[in-house]
Design an enzyme around this catalytic site. Structure first.
Site, PDB file in Angstrom:
ATOM      1  N   LEU A 145      39.322  38.885  77.873  1.00 42.70           N
ATOM      2  CA  LEU A 145      39.194  38.985  76.420  1.00 42.70           C
ATOM      3  C   LEU A 145      38.410  37.767  75.952  1.00 42.70           C
ATOM      4  O   LEU A 145      38.614  36.661  76.463  1.00 42.70           O
ATOM      5  CB  LEU A 145      40.570  38.991  75.746  1.00 42.70           C
ATOM      6  N   ASP A 146      37.517  37.941  74.975  1.00 41.88           N
ATOM      7  CA  ASP A 146      36.767  36.790  74.496  1.00 41.88           C
ATOM      8  C   ASP A 146      37.678  35.854  73.691  1.00 41.88           C
ATOM      9  O   ASP A 146      38.829  36.176  73.399  1.00 41.88           O
ATOM     10  CB  ASP A 146      35.539  37.216  73.682  1.00 41.88           C
ATOM     11  N   LYS A 147      37.161  34.696  73.336  1.00 44.13           N
ATOM     12  CA  LYS A 147      37.975  33.644  72.718  1.00 44.13           C
ATOM     13  C   LYS A 147      38.657  34.109  71.442  1.00 44.13           C
ATOM     14  O   LYS A 147      39.808  33.745  71.165  1.00 44.13           O
ATOM     15  CB  LYS A 147      37.094  32.420  72.434  1.00 44.13           C
ATOM     16  N   ASP A 148      37.969  34.907  70.636  1.00 47.77           N
ATOM     17  CA  ASP A 148      38.516  35.314  69.349  1.00 47.77           C
ATOM     18  C   ASP A 148      39.425  36.533  69.423  1.00 47.77           C
ATOM     19  O   ASP A 148      40.080  36.876  68.435  1.00 47.77           O
ATOM     20  CB  ASP A 148      37.374  35.585  68.364  1.00 47.77           C
ATOM     21  N   SER A 149      39.443  37.201  70.566  1.00 46.53           N
ATOM     22  CA  SER A 149      40.272  38.395  70.722  1.00 46.53           C
ATOM     23  C   SER A 149      41.660  38.012  71.228  1.00 46.53           C
ATOM     24  O   SER A 149      41.852  36.965  71.851  1.00 46.53           O
ATOM     25  CB  SER A 149      39.608  39.387  71.676  1.00 46.53           C
TER      26      SER A 149
END
Length: 200
Positions: free
Chosen positions: A46-50
């Site tokens: 998952l990316d940082k903001d997810s």
């Protein structure tokens, strides 16, 4: 004799990348304070903001079997979007929509399941309600593919900005009652059974 592999579910909070080491000044999985065994790595990042469900294991074969194998596996994402989504837009998202994939190449997404979610707290009591006076919708998208930032790109192509993205499940593995930053360890049998595949 080698130690048996271990399997973990993590409710990844926003602001943390899905890795233990980075050359950038970012929040890392090791910052969450859990005593993961040596060799633990994330599956399906998952990316940082997810936020939401992140699988971790010491078994290096899982990523290949789960995300690169012939059998597709479903992933469900709870998405807060800016503005009210029309029925026509829901149908467009479900039928397939043109996005820009890796390398700037055009790509039409595969058909998927899309539905409005009246109460996002059914997926976690820790999810605060969005202010009612600000137009928004919560959607649940269930995919069997995972291009780079695909869900964010899909809702953007449909005319909406993604304000929050939470992966709530991969097959039958879910974040359930895990609070952000919490983990749950599963046996190998339960891990594979809930993913509907087996290691052998």
């Amino acid at each position: 004799m080698p130690l048996p592999h271990r399997y973990f579910l993590l409710n990844k909070p926003a602001g943390i990348v899905s890795q233990f080491v980075s050359s950038h000044a970012v929040g890392l999985l090791g910052d969450l304070g859990h005593d993961f065994p040596e060799g633990t790595h994330a599956i399906g990042r998952l990316d940082k903001d997810s936020e939401g469900l992140l699988l971790l294991t010491t078994d290096s074969s899982v990523t290949r079997r789960l995300f690169q194998g012939e059998q597709p596996h479903t992933r469900s994402y709870l998405v807060l979007v800016k503005g009210v989504v029309t029925d026509a837009t829901l149908q467009t998202l479900a039928s397939g929509i043109d996005i820009v994939a890796d390398g700037g190449l055009p790509y039409r997404t595969q058909p998927c399941e899309v539905a409005r979610v009246p109460d996002p707290q059914v997926y976690g009591s820790w999810i605060p309600p969005h202010p009612a006076h600000i137009p928004h919708d919560w959607l649940l998208l269930t995919l069997t593919e995972g291009k780079f930032h695909q869900v964010r790109k899909m809702v953007f192509a449909a005319g909406h900005r993604c304000k929050r993205l939470i992966r709530v499940s991969i097959e039958e593995l879910t974040i359930a009652d895990l609070l952000p930053g919490e983990i749950r360890e599963l046996s190998g049998i339960d891990f594979y059974r809930h993913l509907h595949f087996y290691p052998f």
